[in-house]
Write an enzyme that holds these catalytic residues in place. Sequence first.
Site, PDB file in Angstrom:
ATOM      1  N   ARG A  67       0.834  -1.216   0.000  1.00 25.09           N
ATOM      2  CA  ARG A  67       0.000   0.000   0.000  1.00 25.09           C
ATOM      3  C   ARG A  67       0.862   1.256   0.000  1.00 25.09           C
ATOM      4  O   ARG A  67       0.531   2.253  -0.647  1.00 25.09           O
ATOM      5  CB  ARG A  67      -0.927  -0.034   1.218  1.00 25.09           C
ATOM      6  CG  ARG A  67      -1.948   1.075   1.188  1.00 25.09           C
ATOM      7  CD  ARG A  67      -3.136   0.776   2.083  1.00 25.09           C
ATOM      8  NE  ARG A  67      -4.217   1.681   1.738  1.00 25.09           N
ATOM      9  CZ  ARG A  67      -4.670   2.625   2.556  1.00 25.09           C
ATOM     10  NH1 ARG A  67      -4.154   2.793   3.750  1.00 25.09           N
ATOM     11  NH2 ARG A  67      -5.645   3.418   2.168  1.00 25.09           N
ATOM     12  N   HIS A  71       0.590   4.171  -2.797  1.00 23.57           N
ATOM     13  CA  HIS A  71       0.160   5.538  -2.460  1.00 23.57           C
ATOM     14  C   HIS A  71       1.224   6.571  -2.800  1.00 23.57           C
ATOM     15  O   HIS A  71       0.899   7.740  -3.010  1.00 23.57           O
ATOM     16  CB  HIS A  71      -0.242   5.614  -0.983  1.00 23.57           C
ATOM     17  CG  HIS A  71      -1.629   5.129  -0.750  1.00 23.57           C
ATOM     18  ND1 HIS A  71      -2.471   5.666   0.183  1.00 23.57           N
ATOM     19  CD2 HIS A  71      -2.349   4.155  -1.378  1.00 23.57           C
ATOM     20  CE1 HIS A  71      -3.646   5.045   0.140  1.00 23.57           C
ATOM     21  NE2 HIS A  71      -3.587   4.119  -0.795  1.00 23.57           N
ATOM     22  N   THR A 208      -6.001  -8.745  -2.691  1.00 26.14           N
ATOM     23  CA  THR A 208      -5.890 -10.124  -2.191  1.00 26.14           C
ATOM     24  C   THR A 208      -5.111 -10.119  -0.875  1.00 26.14           C
ATOM     25  O   THR A 208      -5.234 -11.028  -0.058  1.00 26.14           O
ATOM     26  CB  THR A 208      -5.199 -11.025  -3.242  1.00 26.14           C
ATOM     27  OG1 THR A 208      -5.191 -12.360  -2.767  1.00 26.14           O
ATOM     28  CG2 THR A 208      -3.767 -10.609  -3.512  1.00 26.14           C
ATOM     29  N   TRP A 243     -10.244  -8.834   2.372  1.00 25.08           N
ATOM     30  CA  TRP A 243     -10.951  -9.156   1.122  1.00 25.08           C
ATOM     31  C   TRP A 243     -10.961 -10.672   0.893  1.00 25.08           C
ATOM     32  O   TRP A 243     -11.770 -11.181   0.152  1.00 25.08           O
ATOM     33  CB  TRP A 243     -10.267  -8.503  -0.069  1.00 25.08           C
ATOM     34  CG  TRP A 243     -10.423  -7.032  -0.200  1.00 25.08           C
ATOM     35  CD1 TRP A 243     -11.384  -6.380  -0.924  1.00 25.08           C
ATOM     36  CD2 TRP A 243      -9.600  -6.001   0.373  1.00 25.08           C
ATOM     37  NE1 TRP A 243     -11.206  -5.020  -0.831  1.00 25.08           N
ATOM     38  CE2 TRP A 243     -10.118  -4.753  -0.054  1.00 25.08           C
ATOM     39  CE3 TRP A 243      -8.471  -5.994   1.185  1.00 25.08           C
ATOM     40  CZ2 TRP A 243      -9.553  -3.529   0.313  1.00 25.08           C
ATOM     41  CZ3 TRP A 243      -7.906  -4.785   1.545  1.00 25.08           C
ATOM     42  CH2 TRP A 243      -8.442  -3.569   1.122  1.00 25.08           C
ATOM     43  N   THR A 244      -9.955 -11.326   1.507  1.00 26.27           N
ATOM     44  CA  THR A 244      -9.782 -12.763   1.282  1.00 26.27           C
ATOM     45  C   THR A 244      -9.556 -13.464   2.623  1.00 26.27           C
ATOM     46  O   THR A 244      -9.216 -12.822   3.614  1.00 26.27           O
ATOM     47  CB  THR A 244      -8.575 -13.041   0.364  1.00 26.27           C
ATOM     48  OG1 THR A 244      -7.403 -12.506   0.990  1.00 26.27           O
ATOM     49  CG2 THR A 244      -8.747 -12.417  -1.010  1.00 26.27           C
ATOM     50  N   ASP A 272     -14.344  -2.109  -5.489  1.00 24.55           N
ATOM     51  CA  ASP A 272     -14.036  -3.520  -5.775  1.00 24.55           C
ATOM     52  C   ASP A 272     -15.196  -4.157  -6.547  1.00 24.55           C
ATOM     53  O   ASP A 272     -14.982  -4.889  -7.518  1.00 24.55           O
ATOM     54  CB  ASP A 272     -13.843  -4.314  -4.470  1.00 24.55           C
ATOM     55  CG  ASP A 272     -12.654  -3.835  -3.653  1.00 24.55           C
ATOM     56  OD1 ASP A 272     -11.578  -3.633  -4.247  1.00 24.55           O
ATOM     57  OD2 ASP A 272     -12.799  -3.663  -2.421  1.00 24.55           O
TER      58      ASP A 272
HETATM   59  C1  HEM Z   1      -8.690   0.889  -7.159  1.00 24.63           C
HETATM   60  C2  HEM Z   1      -8.754   1.863  -6.249  1.00 24.63           C
HETATM   61  C3  HEM Z   1      -8.404   1.595  -4.808  1.00 24.63           C
HETATM   62  C4  HEM Z   1      -9.133   1.942  -3.734  1.00 24.63           C
HETATM   63  C5  HEM Z   1     -10.413   2.752  -3.742  1.00 24.63           C
HETATM   64  C6  HEM Z   1      -8.453   1.418  -2.574  1.00 24.63           C
HETATM   65  C7  HEM Z   1      -8.892   1.567  -1.278  1.00 24.63           C
HETATM   66  C8  HEM Z   1      -8.326   0.967  -0.174  1.00 24.63           C
HETATM   67  C9  HEM Z   1      -8.808   1.080   1.172  1.00 24.63           C
HETATM   68  C10 HEM Z   1     -10.022   1.905   1.613  1.00 24.63           C
HETATM   69  C11 HEM Z   1      -8.011   0.334   1.956  1.00 24.63           C
HETATM   70  C12 HEM Z   1      -8.112   0.126   3.467  1.00 24.63           C
HETATM   71  C13 HEM Z   1      -7.142   1.029   4.191  1.00 24.63           C
HETATM   72  C14 HEM Z   1      -7.268   0.905   5.686  1.00 24.63           C
HETATM   73  O1  HEM Z   1      -8.385   0.978   6.206  1.00 24.63           O
HETATM   74  O2  HEM Z   1      -6.210   0.729   6.365  1.00 24.63           O
HETATM   75  C15 HEM Z   1      -7.007  -0.264   1.106  1.00 24.63           C
HETATM   76  C16 HEM Z   1      -6.034  -1.120   1.548  1.00 24.63           C
HETATM   77  C17 HEM Z   1      -5.100  -1.700   0.731  1.00 24.63           C
HETATM   78  N1  HEM Z   1      -4.873  -1.392  -0.596  1.00 24.63           N
HETATM   79 FE1  HEM Z   1      -6.117  -0.363  -1.785  1.00 24.63          FE
HETATM   80  N2  HEM Z   1      -7.332   0.769  -2.980  1.00 24.63           N
HETATM   81  C18 HEM Z   1      -7.248   0.852  -4.331  1.00 24.63           C
HETATM   82  C19 HEM Z   1      -6.246   0.377  -5.130  1.00 24.63           C
HETATM   83  C20 HEM Z   1      -5.133  -0.300  -4.668  1.00 24.63           C
HETATM   84  C21 HEM Z   1      -3.996  -0.648  -5.469  1.00 24.63           C
HETATM   85  C22 HEM Z   1      -3.805  -0.224  -6.924  1.00 24.63           C
HETATM   86  C23 HEM Z   1      -3.149  -1.340  -4.660  1.00 24.63           C
HETATM   87  C24 HEM Z   1      -1.799  -1.930  -4.977  1.00 24.63           C
HETATM   88  C25 HEM Z   1      -1.357  -2.202  -6.197  1.00 24.63           C
HETATM   89  C26 HEM Z   1      -3.765  -1.434  -3.358  1.00 24.63           C
HETATM   90  C27 HEM Z   1      -3.242  -2.099  -2.277  1.00 24.63           C
HETATM   91  C28 HEM Z   1      -3.821  -2.145  -1.020  1.00 24.63           C
HETATM   92  C29 HEM Z   1      -3.367  -3.020   0.054  1.00 24.63           C
HETATM   93  C30 HEM Z   1      -2.271  -4.066  -0.046  1.00 24.63           C
HETATM   94  C31 HEM Z   1      -4.171  -2.726   1.162  1.00 24.63           C
HETATM   95  C32 HEM Z   1      -4.109  -3.375   2.547  1.00 24.63           C
HETATM   96  C33 HEM Z   1      -3.243  -2.550   3.474  1.00 24.63           C
HETATM   97  C34 HEM Z   1      -3.124  -3.121   4.865  1.00 24.63           C
HETATM   98  O3  HEM Z   1      -3.662  -4.185   5.164  1.00 24.63           O
HETATM   99  O4  HEM Z   1      -2.438  -2.477   5.701  1.00 24.63           O
HETATM  100  N3  HEM Z   1      -4.956  -0.769  -3.401  1.00 24.63           N
HETATM  101  N4  HEM Z   1      -7.223   0.135  -0.181  1.00 24.63           N
END
Ligand code: HEM
Length: 322
Positions: A67, A71, A208, A243-244, A272
Amino acid sequence: MRSLRFAQCASRSAASAPRPQLRRGIVSVKAVAKTVDKPAWLAQLKGARADVEALIRTTHANPILVRLAWHDSGSYDENVKEAWPKQGGATASIRFGPEIGHAANAGLQAALDLIEPIKQKHPLVSYSDLYQMASAVAVELAGGPHIPLRYGRLDAESPEDCTPDGRLPAAGHPFGDGSKSPADHLRKVFNRMGLNDKDIVALSGAHTLGRVRPERSGWGKEETKYTREGPNFLGGKPGGQSWTVDWLTFNNDYFTEIKAKRDEELVVLPTDAAVFEDEGFRPYAEKYAADQDAFFKEYVESHLKLSELGVKFADGTPVTLE
Ligand code: HEM
């Protein structure tokens, strides 16, 4: 012996700034450029990779490191005409106060803190290379595909180079850009980065890994049966909604779970859900649900694009560690 020049970006145009002739190891007063011994840099790059691997094996911080890199990269706006690094992208501007404080980056300070000791140990390696390296290694160690990353990124050097708030995608209404649907919003945000429908769906598959936490993003449940216990790291803690089921394994379960809609314990954000609901996205989501090898292959292509958004490579680079 060839030398590698790392231009240090000031808030003015790095591209147009004069480049003084410097002897190795001497940094100009204006700090426009310094030269670095390439073999020494390569040795540190390899050392950093080994340390990143050890960090991930001991902390299981794979999700937050993926993440962090996303970002940093995802702030890229190809429409900005100012000189590098004002377009944003994988420049490590996320490490500075204004940007890490953006609401979308809530919780990511923990990831910066994980990487900092590795930066201190290998100072020739840029922050931006380390962030991207950690993400690629995190995917691989979680069972995902090998991502042949390229290295040599220059870092943004000042908080003035931070990108404005609001460039990263929202997971649901209200969308700050006035989008009527999650799919419209995703296209607006990712097209601004030069990424297409395939990239959007493939990269969404990174969910995932990891969990949504209400206290960070406002989404998801406090905890589920899948997140109540599990590996933690430094400032990390149990809880959140994944998610998984196996949220530390990189596979195509993100797509199969959203398609099956069989488990209330798993989260599906509005963005999603869009990967199956939108006509343009659906063929990719169906393909990835049916064929993990296809997902891995196309994920690597999109991840590599993401990892180089807005990047300025130092003279004599990029290199790979293959
Ligand atoms: C498509 C648009 C996307 C949206 C709207 C989105 C939104 C979010 C949100 C709301 C979270 C939860 C954050 C939290 O509450 O701590 C999250 C977590 C995460 N996102 Fe996304 N995301 C997007 C795309 C991506 C992309 C492109 C990647 C990587 C290539 C990604 C990787 C991750 C990962 C790995 C987490 C888990 C982080 C953790 O467990 O600490 N996301 N995302």
